[in-house]
Design a protein around this motif. Structure first.
Motif, PDB file in Angstrom:
ATOM      1  N   HIS A   2      -5.559 -12.506   4.462  1.00 24.02           N
ATOM      2  CA  HIS A   2      -6.298 -11.343   3.993  1.00 24.02           C
ATOM      3  C   HIS A   2      -5.507 -10.582   2.925  1.00 24.02           C
ATOM      4  O   HIS A   2      -6.049 -10.187   1.896  1.00 24.02           O
ATOM      5  N   LYS A   3      -4.211 -10.393   3.170  1.00 24.46           N
ATOM      6  CA  LYS A   3      -3.383  -9.636   2.236  1.00 24.46           C
ATOM      7  C   LYS A   3      -3.257 -10.374   0.910  1.00 24.46           C
ATOM      8  O   LYS A   3      -3.347  -9.765  -0.165  1.00 24.46           O
ATOM      9  N   ALA A   4      -3.061 -11.676   0.979  1.00 25.14           N
ATOM     10  CA  ALA A   4      -2.914 -12.457  -0.249  1.00 25.14           C
ATOM     11  C   ALA A   4      -4.175 -12.407  -1.104  1.00 25.14           C
ATOM     12  O   ALA A   4      -4.111 -12.390  -2.334  1.00 25.14           O
ATOM     13  N   ALA A  28     -12.265   8.591   7.161  1.00 22.10           N
ATOM     14  CA  ALA A  28     -12.724   7.486   6.321  1.00 22.10           C
ATOM     15  C   ALA A  28     -11.911   7.425   5.029  1.00 22.10           C
ATOM     16  O   ALA A  28     -11.479   6.345   4.610  1.00 22.10           O
ATOM     17  N   LEU A  29     -11.692   8.572   4.396  1.00 21.92           N
ATOM     18  CA  LEU A  29     -10.914   8.597   3.161  1.00 21.92           C
ATOM     19  C   LEU A  29      -9.461   8.199   3.390  1.00 21.92           C
ATOM     20  O   LEU A  29      -8.874   7.476   2.580  1.00 21.92           O
ATOM     21  N   ARG A  30      -8.884   8.664   4.499  1.00 22.95           N
ATOM     22  CA  ARG A  30      -7.513   8.251   4.834  1.00 22.95           C
ATOM     23  C   ARG A  30      -7.457   6.742   5.024  1.00 22.95           C
ATOM     24  O   ARG A  30      -6.526   6.078   4.566  1.00 22.95           O
ATOM     25  N   PHE A  31      -8.467   6.212   5.691  1.00 22.37           N
ATOM     26  CA  PHE A  31      -8.509   4.787   5.959  1.00 22.37           C
ATOM     27  C   PHE A  31      -8.620   3.992   4.655  1.00 22.37           C
ATOM     28  O   PHE A  31      -7.927   2.990   4.470  1.00 22.37           O
ATOM     29  N   VAL A  32      -9.475   4.431   3.740  1.00 27.32           N
ATOM     30  CA  VAL A  32      -9.614   3.757   2.447  1.00 27.32           C
ATOM     31  C   VAL A  32      -8.286   3.806   1.696  1.00 27.32           C
ATOM     32  O   VAL A  32      -7.844   2.803   1.120  1.00 27.32           O
ATOM     33  N   ASP A  33      -7.631   4.958   1.703  1.00 31.66           N
ATOM     34  CA  ASP A  33      -6.339   5.108   1.035  1.00 31.66           C
ATOM     35  C   ASP A  33      -5.295   4.189   1.647  1.00 31.66           C
ATOM     36  O   ASP A  33      -4.570   3.487   0.931  1.00 31.66           O
ATOM     37  N   GLU A  34      -5.204   4.163   2.972  1.00 29.11           N
ATOM     38  CA  GLU A  34      -4.240   3.300   3.655  1.00 29.11           C
ATOM     39  C   GLU A  34      -4.521   1.828   3.368  1.00 29.11           C
ATOM     40  O   GLU A  34      -3.598   1.037   3.180  1.00 29.11           O
ATOM     41  N   SER A  35      -5.792   1.475   3.342  1.00 28.66           N
ATOM     42  CA  SER A  35      -6.166   0.090   3.063  1.00 28.66           C
ATOM     43  C   SER A  35      -5.730  -0.310   1.661  1.00 28.66           C
ATOM     44  O   SER A  35      -5.163  -1.386   1.456  1.00 28.66           O
ATOM     45  N   LYS A  37      -3.351   1.023  -0.119  1.00 30.97           N
ATOM     46  CA  LYS A  37      -1.887   0.958  -0.159  1.00 30.97           C
ATOM     47  C   LYS A  37      -1.346  -0.315   0.479  1.00 30.97           C
ATOM     48  O   LYS A  37      -0.264  -0.768   0.137  1.00 30.97           O
ATOM     49  N   SER A  38      -2.115  -0.893   1.404  1.00 27.21           N
ATOM     50  CA  SER A  38      -1.664  -2.124   2.060  1.00 27.21           C
ATOM     51  C   SER A  38      -2.114  -3.373   1.302  1.00 27.21           C
ATOM     52  O   SER A  38      -1.894  -4.487   1.761  1.00 27.21           O
ATOM     53  N   GLY A  39      -2.764  -3.172   0.138  1.00 21.90           N
ATOM     54  CA  GLY A  39      -3.132  -4.319  -0.693  1.00 21.90           C
ATOM     55  C   GLY A  39      -4.583  -4.717  -0.653  1.00 21.90           C
ATOM     56  O   GLY A  39      -4.991  -5.664  -1.319  1.00 21.90           O
ATOM     57  N   VAL A  40      -5.391  -4.020   0.136  1.00 16.30           N
ATOM     58  CA  VAL A  40      -6.825  -4.328   0.200  1.00 16.30           C
ATOM     59  C   VAL A  40      -7.500  -3.721  -1.027  1.00 16.30           C
ATOM     60  O   VAL A  40      -7.348  -2.534  -1.303  1.00 16.30           O
ATOM     61  N   GLN A  41      -8.213  -4.541  -1.757  1.00 13.54           N
ATOM     62  CA  GLN A  41      -8.943  -4.066  -2.921  1.00 13.54           C
ATOM     63  C   GLN A  41     -10.145  -3.238  -2.456  1.00 13.54           C
ATOM     64  O   GLN A  41     -10.900  -3.689  -1.589  1.00 13.54           O
ATOM     65  N   PRO A  42     -10.329  -2.032  -2.996  1.00 13.19           N
ATOM     66  CA  PRO A  42     -11.441  -1.181  -2.558  1.00 13.19           C
ATOM     67  C   PRO A  42     -12.799  -1.867  -2.636  1.00 13.19           C
ATOM     68  O   PRO A  42     -13.622  -1.724  -1.729  1.00 13.19           O
ATOM     69  N   ILE A  43     -13.052  -2.636  -3.682  1.00 12.90           N
ATOM     70  CA  ILE A  43     -14.343  -3.322  -3.798  1.00 12.90           C
ATOM     71  C   ILE A  43     -14.508  -4.354  -2.690  1.00 12.90           C
ATOM     72  O   ILE A  43     -15.610  -4.566  -2.181  1.00 12.90           O
ATOM     73  N   GLU A  44     -13.430  -4.982  -2.280  1.00 13.19           N
ATOM     74  CA  GLU A  44     -13.497  -5.959  -1.196  1.00 13.19           C
ATOM     75  C   GLU A  44     -13.751  -5.267   0.142  1.00 13.19           C
ATOM     76  O   GLU A  44     -14.452  -5.798   1.003  1.00 13.19           O
ATOM     77  N   LEU A  45     -13.184  -4.081   0.311  1.00 13.27           N
ATOM     78  CA  LEU A  45     -13.446  -3.307   1.524  1.00 13.27           C
ATOM     79  C   LEU A  45     -14.925  -2.934   1.583  1.00 13.27           C
ATOM     80  O   LEU A  45     -15.579  -3.097   2.617  1.00 13.27           O
TER      81      LEU A  45
END
Length: 73
Positions: A2-4, A28-35, A37-45
């Motif tokens: 997932h990270k890659a 929700a906003l904290r979660f999006v920010d944390e995601s 920062k951990s490498g998850v692309q916002p569009i993919e989320l």
């Protein structure tokens, strides 16, 4: 994996949906920010959320599709 690929694991998608369902915008906003920062692309989320919700609607109306991203559970 997932990270890659920069995609969100199912647990993250469900956690975001729960925050939205509870109308907890700050969480929700904290979660999006944390995601992000951990490498998850916002569009993919967002794509994961939409895909999951589509599957929930399919299951809710009793349709049976083999291409569901999420299982009935």
């Amino acid at each position: 994996v997932h990270k890659a690929l920069g995609i969100a694991p199912d647990e993250r998608v469900v956690e975001l949906i729960e925050a939205l369902a509870e109308r907890d915008g700050a969480r929700a906003l904290r979660f999006v920010d944390e995601s992000a920062k951990s490498g998850v692309q916002p569009i993919e989320l967002l794509n994961g959320v939409l895909e999951f919700l589509r599957d929930v609607m399919v299951v809710a109306v009793g349709a049976e599709l083999e291409t569901l991203a999420a299982g009935p559970e």
